[in-house]
Motif scaffolding. Structure first.
Motif, PDB file in Angstrom:
ATOM      1  N   TYR A   3       0.842  -1.196   0.000  1.00  7.94           N
ATOM      2  CA  TYR A   3       0.000   0.000   0.000  1.00  7.94           C
ATOM      3  C   TYR A   3       0.881   1.250   0.000  1.00  7.94           C
ATOM      4  O   TYR A   3       0.576   2.237  -0.636  1.00  7.94           O
ATOM      5  CB  TYR A   3      -0.903  -0.046   1.225  1.00  7.94           C
ATOM      6  CG  TYR A   3      -1.881   1.086   1.352  1.00  7.94           C
ATOM      7  CD1 TYR A   3      -3.115   1.029   0.728  1.00  7.94           C
ATOM      8  CD2 TYR A   3      -1.584   2.207   2.124  1.00  7.94           C
ATOM      9  CE1 TYR A   3      -4.031   2.062   0.862  1.00  7.94           C
ATOM     10  CE2 TYR A   3      -2.486   3.239   2.262  1.00  7.94           C
ATOM     11  CZ  TYR A   3      -3.706   3.170   1.632  1.00  7.94           C
ATOM     12  OH  TYR A   3      -4.618   4.197   1.757  1.00  7.94           O
ATOM     13  N   GLY A   4       1.977   1.182   0.776  1.00  6.67           N
ATOM     14  CA  GLY A   4       2.868   2.329   0.860  1.00  6.67           C
ATOM     15  C   GLY A   4       4.143   2.006   1.614  1.00  6.67           C
ATOM     16  O   GLY A   4       4.197   1.060   2.398  1.00  6.67           O
ATOM     17  N   GLY A   6       7.413   4.070   3.706  1.00  8.84           N
ATOM     18  CA  GLY A   6       7.884   5.329   4.254  1.00  8.84           C
ATOM     19  C   GLY A   6       9.206   5.149   4.961  1.00  8.84           C
ATOM     20  O   GLY A   6       9.475   4.098   5.550  1.00  8.84           O
ATOM     21  N   SER A  65       3.478   7.779   8.694  1.00 12.08           N
ATOM     22  CA  SER A  65       2.567   8.753   8.087  1.00 12.08           C
ATOM     23  C   SER A  65       2.820   8.876   6.586  1.00 12.08           C
ATOM     24  O   SER A  65       1.886   9.083   5.810  1.00 12.08           O
ATOM     25  CB  SER A  65       2.679  10.109   8.775  1.00 12.08           C
ATOM     26  OG  SER A  65       3.885  10.767   8.442  1.00 12.08           O
ATOM     27  N   LYS A  66       4.060   8.704   6.166  1.00 17.59           N
ATOM     28  CA  LYS A  66       4.385   8.725   4.741  1.00 17.59           C
ATOM     29  C   LYS A  66       3.875   7.450   4.058  1.00 17.59           C
ATOM     30  O   LYS A  66       3.356   7.503   2.942  1.00 17.59           O
ATOM     31  CB  LYS A  66       5.893   8.853   4.546  1.00 17.59           C
ATOM     32  CG  LYS A  66       6.446  10.188   5.027  1.00 17.59           C
ATOM     33  CD  LYS A  66       7.966  10.173   5.055  1.00 17.59           C
ATOM     34  CE  LYS A  66       8.501  11.462   5.669  1.00 17.59           C
ATOM     35  NZ  LYS A  66       9.962  11.434   5.824  1.00 17.59           N
ATOM     36  N   ALA A  67       4.035   6.318   4.722  1.00 17.17           N
ATOM     37  CA  ALA A  67       3.619   5.039   4.137  1.00 17.17           C
ATOM     38  C   ALA A  67       2.112   4.974   3.920  1.00 17.17           C
ATOM     39  O   ALA A  67       1.654   4.363   2.956  1.00 17.17           O
ATOM     40  CB  ALA A  67       4.076   3.875   5.023  1.00 17.17           C
ATOM     41  N   ILE A  68       1.336   5.589   4.798  1.00 15.82           N
ATOM     42  CA  ILE A  68      -0.124   5.552   4.629  1.00 15.82           C
ATOM     43  C   ILE A  68      -0.623   6.698   3.754  1.00 15.82           C
ATOM     44  O   ILE A  68      -1.803   6.764   3.415  1.00 15.82           O
ATOM     45  CB  ILE A  68      -0.882   5.518   5.977  1.00 15.82           C
ATOM     46  CG1 ILE A  68      -0.601   6.759   6.813  1.00 15.82           C
ATOM     47  CG2 ILE A  68      -0.557   4.234   6.726  1.00 15.82           C
ATOM     48  CD1 ILE A  68      -1.446   6.878   8.068  1.00 15.82           C
ATOM     49  N   GLY A  69       0.270   7.612   3.411  1.00 16.77           N
ATOM     50  CA  GLY A  69      -0.077   8.680   2.477  1.00 16.77           C
ATOM     51  C   GLY A  69      -0.852   9.837   3.063  1.00 16.77           C
ATOM     52  O   GLY A  69      -1.367  10.662   2.325  1.00 16.77           O
ATOM     53  N   LEU A  70      -0.918   9.936   4.378  1.00 15.56           N
ATOM     54  CA  LEU A  70      -1.678  11.018   5.009  1.00 15.56           C
ATOM     55  C   LEU A  70      -0.804  12.162   5.495  1.00 15.56           C
ATOM     56  O   LEU A  70      -1.306  13.253   5.755  1.00 15.56           O
ATOM     57  CB  LEU A  70      -2.475  10.490   6.205  1.00 15.56           C
ATOM     58  CG  LEU A  70      -3.638   9.573   5.910  1.00 15.56           C
ATOM     59  CD1 LEU A  70      -4.286   9.108   7.203  1.00 15.56           C
ATOM     60  CD2 LEU A  70      -4.666  10.247   5.017  1.00 15.56           C
ATOM     61  N   GLY A  71       0.481  11.897   5.673  1.00 14.39           N
ATOM     62  CA  GLY A  71       1.282  12.891   6.358  1.00 14.39           C
ATOM     63  C   GLY A  71       0.724  13.036   7.768  1.00 14.39           C
ATOM     64  O   GLY A  71       0.221  12.075   8.339  1.00 14.39           O
ATOM     65  N   ARG A 106      -9.390  -0.267   5.720  1.00  9.31           N
ATOM     66  CA  ARG A 106      -8.665  -0.439   4.462  1.00  9.31           C
ATOM     67  C   ARG A 106      -7.918  -1.773   4.401  1.00  9.31           C
ATOM     68  O   ARG A 106      -7.186  -2.012   3.469  1.00  9.31           O
ATOM     69  CB  ARG A 106      -7.706   0.739   4.270  1.00  9.31           C
ATOM     70  CG  ARG A 106      -8.461   1.989   3.887  1.00  9.31           C
ATOM     71  CD  ARG A 106      -7.707   3.264   4.193  1.00  9.31           C
ATOM     72  NE  ARG A 106      -8.517   4.425   3.827  1.00  9.31           N
ATOM     73  CZ  ARG A 106      -9.541   4.885   4.542  1.00  9.31           C
ATOM     74  NH1 ARG A 106      -9.891   4.310   5.670  1.00  9.31           N
ATOM     75  NH2 ARG A 106     -10.225   5.935   4.133  1.00  9.31           N
ATOM     76  N   GLN A 129      -1.726  -4.081   2.047  1.00 11.08           N
ATOM     77  CA  GLN A 129      -3.185  -4.163   2.030  1.00 11.08           C
ATOM     78  C   GLN A 129      -3.593  -5.574   1.655  1.00 11.08           C
ATOM     79  O   GLN A 129      -3.131  -6.114   0.644  1.00 11.08           O
ATOM     80  CB  GLN A 129      -3.754  -3.166   1.033  1.00 11.08           C
ATOM     81  CG  GLN A 129      -5.265  -3.099   1.052  1.00 11.08           C
ATOM     82  CD  GLN A 129      -5.790  -1.983   0.185  1.00 11.08           C
ATOM     83  OE1 GLN A 129      -5.338  -1.798  -0.951  1.00 11.08           O
ATOM     84  NE2 GLN A 129      -6.727  -1.214   0.717  1.00 11.08           N
TER      85      GLN A 129
END
Length: 134
Positions: A3-4, A6, A65-71, A106, A129
């Motif tokens: 999924y991401g 970071g 926070s970077k890996a989930i894309g939300l900051g 998710r 995911q």
């Protein structure tokens, strides 16, 4: 499926300076309840160990926070993303509140690794995911 991803590097001296300036309020803004207990216990034994613990957790939360894309936007709150250790020492994510709900909705899971050396702490997070249920 990934999924991401970071990663983050943190200057431990910067964390120490901020902690000296803002006191435990800084640690309370960064750490979740279980992490805060570990921080206080480690700092009581050794100031440097407490600061290193805080720096590694700060770095890991930035990477997450970077890996989930939300900051650092809701539902991502630093204290709701705890990085705890299993008995073996392996770091694991333990999410709280709305962030935990968002993550579960998710079908996400995460792996985290962290390290510190001299003046720096570094962390790496992979969020996966699960496929939709058939």
């Amino acid at each position: 499926m990934i999924y991401g991803i970071g990663t983050d590097i943190c200057d431990i001296r910067r964390i120490e300076t901020t902690l000296a300036r803002r006191g435990d309020r800084f640690a309370e803004k960064v750490l979740g309840p279980q992490e805060l207990q570990v921080f206080l216990a480690r700092r009581e034994r050794s100031h440097a160990r407490g600061v290193r613990f805080l720096a590694t957790r700060f770095s890991a939360k930035e990477a997450f926070s970077k890996a989930i894309g939300l900051g650092l936007h809701l539902p991502m709150r630093l204290p709701d993303c705890q990085i705890l250790n299993e008995a073996s020492g392996r770091p694991v994510l333990k999410l709280l509140g709305p962030l935990a709900d968002w993550f579960a909705e998710r079908r996400l899971s995460g792996l985290v690794t962290l390290s510190d050396e001299s003046d720096y702490a570094v962390s790496f997070v992979v969020v996966e995911q699960a496929p939709p249920a058939a």
